[in-house]
Structure formats: structure tokens, C-alpha cells
Design a protein around this motif. Structure first.
Motif, PDB file in Angstrom:
ATOM      1  N   SER A 204      48.504  24.345  40.437  1.00 24.76           N
ATOM      2  CA  SER A 204      47.214  24.978  40.219  1.00 24.76           C
ATOM      3  C   SER A 204      46.268  24.536  41.327  1.00 24.76           C
ATOM      4  O   SER A 204      46.697  24.239  42.440  1.00 24.76           O
ATOM      5  CB  SER A 204      46.701  24.565  38.832  1.00 24.76           C
ATOM      6  N   ASN A 205      44.980  24.479  41.015  1.00 27.76           N
ATOM      7  CA  ASN A 205      44.013  23.978  41.976  1.00 27.76           C
ATOM      8  C   ASN A 205      43.951  22.455  41.932  1.00 27.76           C
ATOM      9  O   ASN A 205      44.422  21.832  40.987  1.00 27.76           O
ATOM     10  CB  ASN A 205      42.629  24.553  41.674  1.00 27.76           C
ATOM     11  N   ASN A 206      43.322  21.884  42.924  1.00 26.61           N
ATOM     12  CA  ASN A 206      43.186  20.435  43.001  1.00 26.61           C
ATOM     13  C   ASN A 206      42.613  19.882  41.692  1.00 26.61           C
ATOM     14  O   ASN A 206      41.668  20.431  41.129  1.00 26.61           O
ATOM     15  CB  ASN A 206      42.250  20.089  44.165  1.00 26.61           C
ATOM     16  N   ALA A 207      43.211  18.801  41.182  1.00 30.40           N
ATOM     17  CA  ALA A 207      42.757  18.206  39.924  1.00 30.40           C
ATOM     18  C   ALA A 207      42.886  16.698  40.026  1.00 30.40           C
ATOM     19  O   ALA A 207      43.915  16.190  40.483  1.00 30.40           O
ATOM     20  CB  ALA A 207      43.581  18.722  38.745  1.00 30.40           C
ATOM     21  N   VAL A 208      41.857  15.986  39.584  1.00 34.30           N
ATOM     22  CA  VAL A 208      41.884  14.527  39.682  1.00 34.30           C
ATOM     23  C   VAL A 208      43.005  13.939  38.832  1.00 34.30           C
ATOM     24  O   VAL A 208      43.472  12.828  39.097  1.00 34.30           O
ATOM     25  CB  VAL A 208      40.512  13.942  39.266  1.00 34.30           C
ATOM     26  N   PHE A 209      43.486  14.669  37.845  1.00 31.31           N
ATOM     27  CA  PHE A 209      44.559  14.192  36.980  1.00 31.31           C
ATOM     28  C   PHE A 209      45.734  13.659  37.785  1.00 31.31           C
ATOM     29  O   PHE A 209      46.347  12.652  37.420  1.00 31.31           O
ATOM     30  CB  PHE A 209      45.033  15.334  36.074  1.00 31.31           C
ATOM     31  N   LEU A 210      46.083  14.316  38.887  1.00 25.27           N
ATOM     32  CA  LEU A 210      47.282  13.949  39.634  1.00 25.27           C
ATOM     33  C   LEU A 210      47.010  13.027  40.817  1.00 25.27           C
ATOM     34  O   LEU A 210      47.943  12.678  41.538  1.00 25.27           O
ATOM     35  CB  LEU A 210      47.997  15.211  40.140  1.00 25.27           C
ATOM     36  N   SER A 211      45.771  12.643  41.035  1.00 28.14           N
ATOM     37  CA  SER A 211      45.478  11.729  42.139  1.00 28.14           C
ATOM     38  C   SER A 211      45.742  10.301  41.687  1.00 28.14           C
ATOM     39  O   SER A 211      45.159   9.842  40.705  1.00 28.14           O
ATOM     40  CB  SER A 211      44.009  11.868  42.576  1.00 28.14           C
ATOM     41  N   GLY A 212      46.598   9.621  42.399  1.00 29.98           N
ATOM     42  CA  GLY A 212      46.860   8.223  42.101  1.00 29.98           C
ATOM     43  C   GLY A 212      46.100   7.316  43.044  1.00 29.98           C
ATOM     44  O   GLY A 212      45.368   7.775  43.923  1.00 29.98           O
ATOM     45  N   ASN A 213      46.282   6.037  42.869  1.00 32.25           N
ATOM     46  CA  ASN A 213      45.713   5.085  43.821  1.00 32.25           C
ATOM     47  C   ASN A 213      46.553   5.021  45.082  1.00 32.25           C
ATOM     48  O   ASN A 213      46.050   4.751  46.168  1.00 32.25           O
ATOM     49  CB  ASN A 213      45.597   3.714  43.166  1.00 32.25           C
ATOM     50  N   THR A 214      47.850   5.269  44.915  1.00 29.65           N
ATOM     51  CA  THR A 214      48.731   5.364  46.086  1.00 29.65           C
ATOM     52  C   THR A 214      49.475   6.696  46.093  1.00 29.65           C
ATOM     53  O   THR A 214      49.765   7.220  47.163  1.00 29.65           O
ATOM     54  CB  THR A 214      49.747   4.205  46.095  1.00 29.65           C
ATOM     55  N   ALA A 215      49.777   7.224  44.933  1.00 30.87           N
ATOM     56  CA  ALA A 215      50.473   8.507  44.859  1.00 30.87           C
ATOM     57  C   ALA A 215      49.509   9.635  45.225  1.00 30.87           C
ATOM     58  O   ALA A 215      48.325   9.598  44.863  1.00 30.87           O
ATOM     59  CB  ALA A 215      51.023   8.735  43.456  1.00 30.87           C
ATOM     60  N   VAL A 216      50.009  10.638  45.908  1.00 35.40           N
ATOM     61  CA  VAL A 216      49.201  11.795  46.274  1.00 35.40           C
ATOM     62  C   VAL A 216      49.699  13.004  45.492  1.00 35.40           C
ATOM     63  O   VAL A 216      50.866  13.082  45.125  1.00 35.40           O
ATOM     64  CB  VAL A 216      49.285  12.093  47.785  1.00 35.40           C
ATOM     65  N   GLN A 217      48.790  13.920  45.201  1.00 37.40           N
ATOM     66  CA  GLN A 217      49.235  15.135  44.529  1.00 37.40           C
ATOM     67  C   GLN A 217      49.680  16.129  45.586  1.00 37.40           C
ATOM     68  O   GLN A 217      48.964  16.390  46.558  1.00 37.40           O
ATOM     69  CB  GLN A 217      48.159  15.699  43.624  1.00 37.40           C
ATOM     70  N   TYR A 218      50.870  16.654  45.381  1.00 45.54           N
ATOM     71  CA  TYR A 218      51.440  17.616  46.323  1.00 45.54           C
ATOM     72  C   TYR A 218      51.160  19.020  45.810  1.00 45.54           C
ATOM     73  O   TYR A 218      51.609  19.401  44.739  1.00 45.54           O
ATOM     74  CB  TYR A 218      52.949  17.380  46.470  1.00 45.54           C
ATOM     75  N   GLN A 219      50.412  19.777  46.587  1.00 50.22           N
ATOM     76  CA  GLN A 219      49.981  21.102  46.174  1.00 50.22           C
ATOM     77  C   GLN A 219      51.014  22.147  46.591  1.00 50.22           C
ATOM     78  O   GLN A 219      51.429  22.198  47.750  1.00 50.22           O
ATOM     79  CB  GLN A 219      48.635  21.429  46.832  1.00 50.22           C
ATOM     80  N   VAL A 220      51.432  22.948  45.633  1.00 50.11           N
ATOM     81  CA  VAL A 220      52.330  24.056  45.939  1.00 50.11           C
ATOM     82  C   VAL A 220      51.736  25.333  45.350  1.00 50.11           C
ATOM     83  O   VAL A 220      50.830  25.292  44.517  1.00 50.11           O
ATOM     84  CB  VAL A 220      53.746  23.821  45.356  1.00 50.11           C
ATOM     85  N   SER A 221      52.267  26.460  45.778  1.00 47.83           N
ATOM     86  CA  SER A 221      51.877  27.739  45.200  1.00 47.83           C
ATOM     87  C   SER A 221      52.943  28.151  44.191  1.00 47.83           C
ATOM     88  O   SER A 221      53.951  27.457  44.015  1.00 47.83           O
ATOM     89  CB  SER A 221      51.746  28.795  46.297  1.00 47.83           C
ATOM     90  N   THR A 222      52.754  29.285  43.535  1.00 40.07           N
ATOM     91  CA  THR A 222      53.768  29.742  42.590  1.00 40.07           C
ATOM     92  C   THR A 222      55.044  30.185  43.297  1.00 40.07           C
ATOM     93  O   THR A 222      56.057  30.425  42.643  1.00 40.07           O
ATOM     94  CB  THR A 222      53.230  30.909  41.746  1.00 40.07           C
ATOM     95  N   SER A 223      54.995  30.271  44.618  1.00 42.08           N
ATOM     96  CA  SER A 223      56.189  30.613  45.390  1.00 42.08           C
ATOM     97  C   SER A 223      56.877  29.394  45.974  1.00 42.08           C
ATOM     98  O   SER A 223      57.981  29.504  46.520  1.00 42.08           O
ATOM     99  CB  SER A 223      55.816  31.574  46.532  1.00 42.08           C
ATOM    100  N   GLY A 224      56.222  28.260  45.921  1.00 41.10           N
ATOM    101  CA  GLY A 224      56.787  27.053  46.512  1.00 41.10           C
ATOM    102  C   GLY A 224      55.784  26.389  47.421  1.00 41.10           C
ATOM    103  O   GLY A 224      54.569  26.580  47.280  1.00 41.10           O
TER     104      GLY A 224
END
Length: 466
Positions: A204-224
Motif C-alpha cells: 500500500s502507501n507508506n505506513a509507519v507500521f512497517l518502519s523498524g529501527n533497523t528494518a526498512v519497509q520495502y515498497q512494492v506495487s500490486t504487480s511487484g
């Protein structure tokens, strides 16, 4: 209003994170502890498990989602929203028969039905693959109505504010938070994944839920993954130009900011190549997802990534998908049923896909939202509330049950703070801790990543639904 991911927000987040990192060495032993926990947990994640958050932006109307069905409660429900309540007749086909009847604080047994348009979820409930969480919401610590009225117990800041309650649900902090509990779980497990980049996946869109202190959220589209056009295809028709662009974007630089920019660019380019290859070499699930349903499209991509998990070397993953449009101050009759249709069809298809892939017991999906809404309606909608009802779905879920305390249907009653605005009896921290424990997060680690969990008795921190 729903969070928008504009340039200012991104710049603010960057500055906040940079500031936080600059003081971490002297003022954030918590961050050091998280890093240590990540190393400790990495060796324990030898199997595969995934957590999938379905966030309903805008504050979903709980009463038209999980509707009071016993005669007396339904009569009250209908009296508070005469213009857009579900009739008992319309609810008959989606009435739920749990193994244990939910009970309110006065000992009265309640019956509930799902919104008629959530019919695809009823078979999952009956098969024990879906559970309902009653009256869960953002809290700092347990609270009674008297304590709320007397303001003698802390409550989350900026109640009833969309942006802040979205953030608190996702991160335990109001807008401006730099990490969420999904990302902090990712911190613990990313080292056990062959490609740590694919630990926290946002479709989906950027969300603080997936931001870690070291882990990063990897953004994909519905196609990959989203490729860089000038590298995916020949730049201006020239493969040499594409190669030069790749070199410019990935080579090491002497300037610290340039080097960091290129480090991230290199990670992005390589991640795109790895994921594209994994998805293309893995048969996609044959499960039919609903057409013209963006949530279904997002969950289909999640299913494809789970299918590719062995190729990617994934052991633990946290996914985020979302829907918008739940701020139903009006148009409840015209808009909410359609939202329920898309939610029910997409979730049911996703569960079927996990069954097809043989991972149903390894994937737990849950819903979340800014807040619930008021029981008392206006002409054709409801206002911002607090506690709400949510779903937990998966093969490991102890379903066909309700968890939590059934709220008494009222306007100004013992379980609401006015207008049927529910005072939560279960906290998001308890909700999150239960799923974190299922993933393998230890009790001490849960206390670190969920800052309010320690305000609850140890025996009540795990709700036992999975």
C-alpha cells in the motif's frame, strides 16, 4: 484526514530519523537492546511465518461491521441509527454461532452478525479460521469509565484524530513516530531472512507500521517491485547509457551523503532484480481473486510473495495492505456496504490462496483501523469513535470465537464515553503482543517493542486467539 505521503512528510520523517540516530549512542539504550534482540532471535526463526495487516483508513464503523443481533441489543442499535441500521432479517444469513457466547461486563450474553456484505467471511468463522476481537483500541493502560471521566488515568494523546490514532495504532505514538510495531518485529527477525530487505513488505502507501529501527519497509506495487525505468530498459535506446546510469547510482562515493544515497539506490536496484526473478520463477496461486478490488490485488501480490518465500529465503515476514474510504460521516448506506464487499471478498480469497499454497497455518491476517465510530448516528453516517471490532484470520487462529468483552449497547452507558463511542477494554498492545508471540517474539522482547504492554498484568498480555 488520511495520511498523505507528500514531500514535506517525507522530509520531516527523514529529519526526525536522522535526529534520532544522532542521539542513539548516548540516549537510546532501547535501540541498542533491539539490535541485540535481533541477533538473539535470528537463530530461532527456522520455519516460515507471516503477519499481514489489513488497515482500514478512515475509522471503520464497528456497529455496521459486527452488528448486535440478539433482539434487545439489536433494538437499541436500530434506535440509535434508524436511517442506516441493518435489519435483523438482513442479518439472519450472517448471524454468527460461536463456540462460546460473548458476555458483557454485566454477564449478559450477546449475539452478533457480520454485515450482510461480509458473507464470504462467515464460512471461515464457522470453520474456526476467523475470530472477532471485541472492543479493541488504543490505550496506555487499563481504564474504567470513572477513571476516564475523572481524568485520573492516562489515555492516548489526540483521541479521535485520524492521523494521530492511525499512528498510535501502528506505532504506539502519535503522528511523527519513526517506527511501528510491525517494523520493530522486523528488526528482530530480518537477520534470519536471506534477503533482509524482504522482511517488511508494503503493498500500500507508506505506513509507519512497517518502519523498524533497523528494518526498512520495502515498497512494492500490486504487480511487484518497481524498477528504475532507465535501468530496466535501454536509456534513450542505449544499453551503454543504462550501464553508465547503474554505475553512477551504485558506485561508492567519498561524500557521506552521496555514498548513502548510492547505497540505498544499489539496494533498491538489486532487490528489484531478486524479487522480479523470484516472482517470475514461482507459479502464482490459481485462487481467483475478486476483480475491480484493489485490496484483492494487494493481497494477491502478498500471496505471490509468500509463494516465492522459499526462493527468497524468507523465514519471517510482515506485510501491510490497506483500504481507504471508511470515514463515513455520511453515505453509510451507499458507501459502507461496498467497502464490506471488497473487504470480505478480498480476505476470503487470500485465505483460500494460503490454503492452496499449503501455508494457511503459517499466515495470520488481521484488520486494524484508526478507531471505531459512534453508535449514535447522524442523518446517514457516524462520527469518530474509539474502540472497535476487528478480525483475525488464518489456519493457526483459534476461530469461531469472540475475544474480549462485549460492550453494552448504549449511548452514554457503562462501556462508552458518549454517543456510543466505545471505551476500549482491550488494548492494541495486547492485540499486537498476541500476534508477536505467535511469530516467536519473547515476552521480554514484546515489552521492549510495545511500550504500553508493561501496564498490563502478565496473564492478560496474550489474548490467546492464535
Amino acid at each position: 484526514m488520511q495520511n498523505k505521503n507528500g514531500t514535506n512528510a517525507s522530509r520531516r520523517a527523514f529529519l526526525q530519523r536522522a535526529s534520532a540516530l544522532s542521539v542513539a549512542g548516548v540516549a537510546a539504550p532501547w535501540a541498542i537492546n533491539v539490535a541485540a534482540m535481533a541477533e538473539a532471535s535470528a537463530a530461532t526463526a527456522t520455519d516460515y511465518k507471516a503477519l499481514v495487516c489489513v488497515f482500514l483508513y478512515g475509522g471503520n464503523d464497528y456497529a455496521n461491521t459486527v452488528t448486535p443481533y440478539d433482539a434487545s441489543s439489536h433494538a437499541l442499535y436500530q434506535s440509535y441509527r434508524p436511517n442506516f441500521a441493518h435489519s435483523r432479517a438482513a442479518l439472519a444469513a450472517t448471524a454468527l454461532t460461536p463456540t462460546v457466547a460473548p458476555v458483557d461486563s454485566a454477564g449478559f450474553q450477546h449475539q452478533y452478525a457480520l454485515a450482510p456484505n461480509l458473507a464470504p467471511l462467515v464460512p471461515l468463522f464457522n470453520d474456526g479460521k476467523l475470530a472477532v476481537m471485541l472492543n479493541v483500541g488504543t490505550l496506555v493502560q487499563p481504564i474504567t469509565k470513572l477513571q476516564y471521566t475523572n481524568k485520573s488515568v492516562r489515555v492516548p494523546p489526540k483521541l479521535f484524530s485520524h492521523n494521530d490514532q492511525q499512528s498510535i495504532f501502528q506505532s504506539s505514538s502519535p503522528e511523527g513516530a519513526t517506527s511501528g510495531w510491525g517494523g520493530r518485529i522486523g528488526d528482530l527477525f530480518q537477520a534470519s531472512n536471506t534477503h533482509s530487505t524482504f522482511t517488511c513488505i508494503n503493498v500500500s502507501n507508506n505506513a509507519v507500521f512497517l518502519s523498524g529501527n533497523t528494518a526498512v519497509q520495502y515498497q512494492v506495487s500490486t504487480s511487484g517491485s518497481v524498477p528504475l525505468a532507465g535501468i530496466k530498459n535501454a536509456l534513450f535506446g542505449s544499453t551503454s547509457s543504462s550501464a553508465a546510469l547503474r554505475t553512477l547510482m551504485t558506485q561508492q562515493r567519498s561524500h557521506v551523503l552521496e555514498n548513502e544515497y548510492n547505497r540505498i539506490g544499489k539496494r533498491s536496484i538489486e532487490a528489484n532484480e531478486v524479487l522480479t526473478s523470484a516472482l517470475s520463477s514461482t507459479p502464482a496461486p490459481k485462487t481467483v481473486f475478486p476483480a475491480a478490488n484493489n485490496l484483492g490485488d494487494q493481497l494477491k501480490l502478498v500471496a505471490r510473495m509468500i509463494a516465492a518465500g522459499p526462493t527468497l529465503g524468507a523465514k519471517r515476514q510482515v506485510f501491510f495492505v490497506s483500504m481507504g474510504g471508511f470515514d463515513t460521516h455520511d453515505g453509510m448506506l451507499t458507501n459502507h456496504p461496498g467497502l464490506m464487499t471488497k473487504l470480505g471478498e478480498a480476505m476470503a480469497a487470500f485465505y483460500a490462496a494460503t490454503v492452496e499454497l499449503g501455508v494457511a497455518e503459517k499466515v495470520t491476517t488481521f484488520t486494524a483501523s484508526d478507531f471505531g465510530r459512534t453508535m449514535a448516528g447522524n442523518a446517514d453516517g457516524s462520527d469518530h469513535g474509539w474502540g472497535s471490532m476487528h478480525f483475525v484470520m488464518g489456519g493457526a487462529v483459534k476461530g469461531k470465537r469472540f475475544y474480549g468483552t462485549a460492550p453494552i449497547v448504549a449511548n452514554g452507558g457503562p462501556d462508552d464515553v458518549g454517543q456510543g463511542r466505545l471505551l476500549p477494554t482491550t488494548s492494541v498492545d495486547q492485540f499486537a503482543a498476541t500476534m508477536g508471540a505467535w511469530l516467536g517474539v519473547s515476552n521480554s522482547e514484546l515489552l521492549a517493542l510495545l511500550p504500553n504492554l508493561g501496564n498490563y498484568n502478565a496473564s492478560s498480555r496474550n489474548l490467546g486467539f492464535v
